[in-house]
Design an enzyme around this catalytic site. Structure first.
Site: not given
Ligand code: NOJ
Length: 579
Positions: A133, A235, A289, A355-356
């Site tokens: 990442d 990210d 992302e 993970h989100d």
């Molecule tokens: C996206 C990431 O996947 C997430 O987990 C994070 O909180 C935010 N970007 C901020 O970096």
């Protein structure tokens, strides 16, 4: 938030030797001097490891690198060939590592640089690639750049971040996704100025307009690429470029903030520069992302002739969850639209969780004891039979479900805690909020990996940093290893099916039976070979209307012990038929 390069023949041969038997590296384009693109990343199956929750090795309740090393044989046994690791860099952990305080060091909780070097070596020895990442829209406020930047208006690091002198009055409103007040500007009395943070206060946004910042980031990327890692996941990068005159946005813009935040200014310029300076010089893949606001944005990110990134992952599909008016018709429409926009050019990823997100089976399937296994397998069939590089989240291969914590004390996620506090301050409906969290909070996907029925599911001998899902005594890898019909074994079979059949990677996709509200039916076709995929997304028997003669077809795979050979599907049935 619902938020590459030429390989020498020698390296290619060596790589092939490391890959699992039956895995074929496509040679297409590899030696084509007219474009710089290899295709291993199109054929990759990416397994996402959330390090904090995967395996603890030292009993502190937090997953770590040594823990991951001890589980590499398991990962290898899945048949996947690429691992994406969430951030493992030094961090005060305001946002579980997405707030980096030193990009060239390992977070203490996770181990040391020696552990990392061993991890990489052990992965490569098993033919597994490593994607890291890269969190560079923002850093931690504890990064030395920021502490310097904050210290004085004259600091050479001042321009590494976005500062607004208070004598100009309050800066034009910017929405923060994570701040308790949703205000992205925070006043800092030390220099009488506001700084910008699209995420939390501890995640100040870096100023990409500053060429020094860009150079620092390229150097960081080279540091990791020189170690031999195989890719970067960028990210929140869509937010990196900003109009630094900070014009006023229309009132209420935050309801549609992506339009104002994503793909602004010179973002593509920054990516082309990054490609030229770093990505093109190494054998690394890159994935963004987010894919922007339009198909044009997405194409501009990933089309080969743009020389920016290899692929992106769009949010549209994963954002369709039950609570937001989920319907299979919408799901089919979104995935079909994205596929057709990239049918000829460009490449995307395919995923239903990370993970989100809360757990895949709890959001898109059915996590009741009756249907959990069937619907997990059905959803996995979907991911592994669609075009695009699959990104598969750890634990989904077991059909892990939402933990559904009932008390706020059990949650750990910073933005969730901020939302809770803000709601409490306003006297809002806490019960409704907690109910929503049980379904959609990302902590549902972050509970410890369920290795066995032993205490703490074999994750730790200490106290886990976040509670376990209570179902681990029944739902765990050890139990599933022993059951040939388990979700885990199904996952291994379908991963192998994808690896062995280029049709599932590159084959043309066509949606059938579009208006069927229960069944998702499509074909994949390549070089005269055609497969039909029928997926019953409902908990009742349902019929697909394919318009095809299935009698001469051969069942390739299904999630029931005896798969249907016709259009009548049982609850959550998934069948692949070769026509
Ligand atoms: C996206 C990431 O996947 C997430 O987990 C994070 O909180 C935010 N970007 C901020 O970096």
């Amino acid at each position: 938030m619902h938020m590459i390069n030429r390989l020498t023949a020698a390296i290619l041969l060596c790589l092939a030797a490391c890959l699992p038997a039956g895995y074929v590296i496509s040679q297409t384009n590899t030696h084509d001097p007219s474009n710089n693109v290899k295709t291993w990343w199109k054929e990759a199956i990416v397994y996402q490891v959330y390090p904090r929750s995967f395996q603890d090795s030292d009993g502190d309740g937090i997953g770590d690198l040594k823990g991951i090393i001890s589980r590499l044989d398991y990962i290898k046994s899945l048949g996947v060939n690429t691992v994406w690791l969430n951030p493992i860099y030094s961090s005060p952990n305001d946002d579980n590592g997405y707030d980096v305080s030193d990009y060239r060091n390992i977070m203490k909780d996770f181990g040391t640089m020696e552990d990392f070097d061993r991890l990489l070596k052990e992965m490569h020895a098993r033919g597994l690639k490593l994607v890291m990442d890269l969190v560079v829209n923002h850093s931690s406020d504890e990064h030395a750049w920021f502490t310097q930047s904050r210290s004085s208006r004259n600091s050479p690091y001042r321009k590494y971040y976005h500062w607004w002198p208070a004598e100009k009055g309050k800066p034009p409103y910017r929405y923060s996704l994570f701040d308790i007040n949703n205000d992205a500007w925070l006043y800092d009395s030390l220099t009488n100025a506001y700084y910008l943070h699209y995420f939390s206060r501890k995640q100040p946004d870096l100023n990409w307009e500053n060429p020094q910042v860009r150079k620092e980031i390229h150097d960081i990327m080279k540091f990791w690429a020189d170690k031999g890692i195989d890719g970067f996941r960028l990210d929140a990068f869509g937010f990196a470029a900003k109009d630094t005159t900070f014009p006023h946005f229309p009132a209420g813009f935050e309801k549609n903030f992506m339009k104002y935040y994503s793909m602004q200014g010179n973002l593509h310029g920054y990516l082309q520069e990054m490609n030229q300076e770093v990505l093109s010089k190494y054998d690394v893949m890159s994935v963004a992302e987010g894919a922007g606001n339009t198909f044009e944005d997405a194409h501009n990110l990933v089309d080969e002739d743009r020389h920016e990134l290899n692929m992106a992952y769009a949010f549209d599909g994963v954002d369709i969850a039950k609570m937001e008016g989920y319907s299979l018709l919408r799901f089919k429409e979104v995935f079909s639209r994205w596929d057709s926009a990239f049918a000829e050019k460009g490449w995307l990823s395919i995923y239903l969780a990370n993970h989100d997100q809360a757990r895949m089976v709890s959001r898109f399937g059915n996590d009741s004891p009756e249907f959990r296994e069937l619907s997990s397998k059905m959803l996995t069939t979907f991911i592994m039979t669609m075009r695009g590089t699959p990104y598969y989240y750890n634990g989904d291969e077991l059909g892990m479900t939402n933990a559904g914590f009932e008390r706020i004390e059990d949650y750990r996620d910073m933005p969730t805690m901020n939302q809770y506090q803000a709601l409490k301050n306003k006297g809002g409906d806490i019960a409704a909020f907690l109910k929503r969290l049980q379904f959609e909070c990302r902590d549902n996907g972050r509970t410890p990996f369920q290795w066995s029925g032993k205490p703490n599911a074999g994750f730790t001998t200490g106290t886990p940093w976040i509670g376990l899902n209570k179902n681990y005594a029944q739902l765990n890898a050890e139990a599933q290893e022993k059951d040939p019909q388990s979700v885990l074994h199904y996952f291994r079979r379908i991963v192998k099916l994808r690896r062995d059949n280029p049709l599932l990677v590159n084959g043309r996709y066509a949606l059938l039976d579009k208006s069927n509200p229960d069944v998702y039916t499509y074909t994949r076709e390549l070089n005269g070979k055609k497969w039909l995929i029928m997926l019953n997304f409902s908990g009742k028997p349902a019929k697909a209307h394919t318009g095809l003669a299935l009698s001469g077809g051969k069942v390739v795979m299904g999630n029931y012990p005896t798969p249907s050979r016709n259009e009548n599907l049982r609850p959550y049935e998934a069948v692949i038929i070769s026509l």
